[in-house]
Design an enzyme around this catalytic site. Sequence first.
Site, short mmCIF file in Angstrom:
data_model
loop_
_atom_site.label_atom_id
_atom_site.label_comp_id
_atom_site.label_asym_id
_atom_site.label_seq_id
_atom_site.Cartn_x
_atom_site.Cartn_y
_atom_site.Cartn_z
N SER A 151 -24.63 3.53 62.25
CA SER A 151 -25.55 3.13 63.32
C SER A 151 -25.25 1.71 63.78
O SER A 151 -24.86 0.86 62.99
CB SER A 151 -27.00 3.21 62.80
OG SER A 151 -27.89 2.59 63.69
N LYS A 179 -25.80 11.94 72.33
CA LYS A 179 -26.68 12.35 71.23
C LYS A 179 -28.13 12.39 71.71
O LYS A 179 -28.70 11.35 72.06
CB LYS A 179 -26.53 11.38 70.05
CG LYS A 179 -27.33 11.76 68.81
CD LYS A 179 -27.04 10.79 67.67
CE LYS A 179 -27.76 11.17 66.39
NZ LYS A 179 -29.23 11.07 66.51
N HIS A 218 -33.86 13.56 67.75
CA HIS A 218 -34.06 12.31 67.00
C HIS A 218 -34.90 12.55 65.76
O HIS A 218 -35.78 11.75 65.41
CB HIS A 218 -34.69 11.23 67.89
CG HIS A 218 -34.26 9.84 67.53
ND1 HIS A 218 -33.18 9.22 68.13
CD2 HIS A 218 -34.74 8.94 66.64
CE1 HIS A 218 -33.04 8.01 67.62
NE2 HIS A 218 -33.97 7.82 66.71
N THR A 262 -26.76 7.35 71.79
CA THR A 262 -28.10 7.89 71.59
C THR A 262 -28.91 7.70 72.87
O THR A 262 -29.13 6.57 73.31
CB THR A 262 -28.81 7.19 70.41
OG1 THR A 262 -28.12 7.52 69.21
CG2 THR A 262 -30.25 7.64 70.29
N TYR A 310 -26.91 2.45 70.80
CA TYR A 310 -28.12 2.60 71.61
C TYR A 310 -27.83 2.12 73.04
O TYR A 310 -26.78 1.56 73.33
CB TYR A 310 -29.28 1.80 71.01
CG TYR A 310 -29.79 2.36 69.71
CD1 TYR A 310 -30.59 3.50 69.70
CD2 TYR A 310 -29.46 1.77 68.49
CE1 TYR A 310 -31.07 4.03 68.50
CE2 TYR A 310 -29.93 2.30 67.29
CZ TYR A 310 -30.73 3.42 67.31
OH TYR A 310 -31.18 3.94 66.13
#
Length: 459
Positions: free
Chosen positions: A166, A307, A331, A215, A189
């Site tokens: 991440s 994602k 998520h 994401t 992100y």
Amino acid sequence: ADLKHYCTISVFIKETLLGTKASPDTAAMVINPHKLGVHKLLKHIPLNAIFDAPSKARLRKAVNIADLRLCAKQRAHKMVFDYLDAGADDEISLRRGKDAYSELEMHFHILSGLKPPLDLSTKIFGKDVKLPFFGCPTAGNRMFHWEGETAAARAAQHHGTLYGLSSLATTGITEIGKLTSGPKVFQLYVWKDRELVKDVLAKAKEGGFDALALTVDFTWYGNRERDIRNDFSIPPKYSLNQMIEAIKKPAWTYDFLSHEAYTYACINTEVPADSLAAFVNSQIAPEFDWKDAEWLLGEWNGPSAVKGVCRPDDAIRAVETGFTTMWVSNHGARQLETSPATIDVLPSIREAVGPDVEIILDGGVQRGTDICKALALGADSVGVGKPYLYGLAAGGTEGVIKAYDILKVELDRAMGLLGTGTVDELKKRGPGLIKKRNGSVRDYPDRYAYERGYGGGVI
């Protein structure tokens, strides 16, 4: 709208460790054990083994992921466990995500001439792996255990599968690159600052990451009411309630106090934790759109996944935009309440994008049979989040490896009994082997389901 609703670490920004409203500068002045250097003293007092002995004993007895969940619950601070375990709002999607697999029957072939172990190898992002499942990239792993992301990376290396990091990890890209020689995906992100994005992408490329996962279902922050009730924050507040809960979990607490305070290492390790949190919070871009995604793909110029796909039309547009992989995800049921179970929408997305576009699925997976069903219904590989994080919280590297071991054995058994000897065979024959039936309360007869947090529409 207040940007604090857009980021999981928003609770850092206007509250000090004592829970009073203040600026980040004021928060930085608050005394806490790490600022006093307590961890430098405790790291020379080897009490971890003593405090962790009961946890390790429980871990050895665990036989499935539900058991690992209980091990994690018994070791971790309450606010940490609930952060890991929770879903959004009333946690309807969280329960449905698990229950959806129970409504799928496996119509097996007999006399298939197979014997264990089966060949579970496949490709993810075009790279060879020994397992068709992997640990999803998840934020702040050192919150659960001091080994953090390094434990998950070692487990991925041990099992020869993909590792996902991440962008809000508490271990740096370079360190992870040294721990695993296998394929790696970096999760990003939707940041506002394009220079920040370029810098992070450059680090990921230098660190040997093979693919990028954007994401897209985190532009608002989901309403996770367990966190609100627990007054969850990172770093933790030293309130009376939090200290009482810490005393109840000595293994986690000694773990936390005897190691360095963590930062979000993929972004900027030089910024203090509170200031970094405010910085990250300011960077989440809810207005990020398809044009921004095109720009990002141009900067990355490699295998890429979007994602957070739950609709066939979005999947088609993502392919047209240039994404090479569709990552079907809600998520972990932590964002939009009553979003669909990912296994339910998987067949329609496979039909929409055709047989040649790679699909990853995550969400609700608790068993190797769940992985088997997902592969049969259109996924090329499966991501797991909670299962390996339960293992991490229960016992670090040993716990993550055990989570993978459990799922691997269960998947091998399911494929063998189903009559499919390889992942490719399972994917080709899968739609004829999996049938949906209406759910029944008799699917969940176990009166201990509440304690296990598993199945039966209960938490």
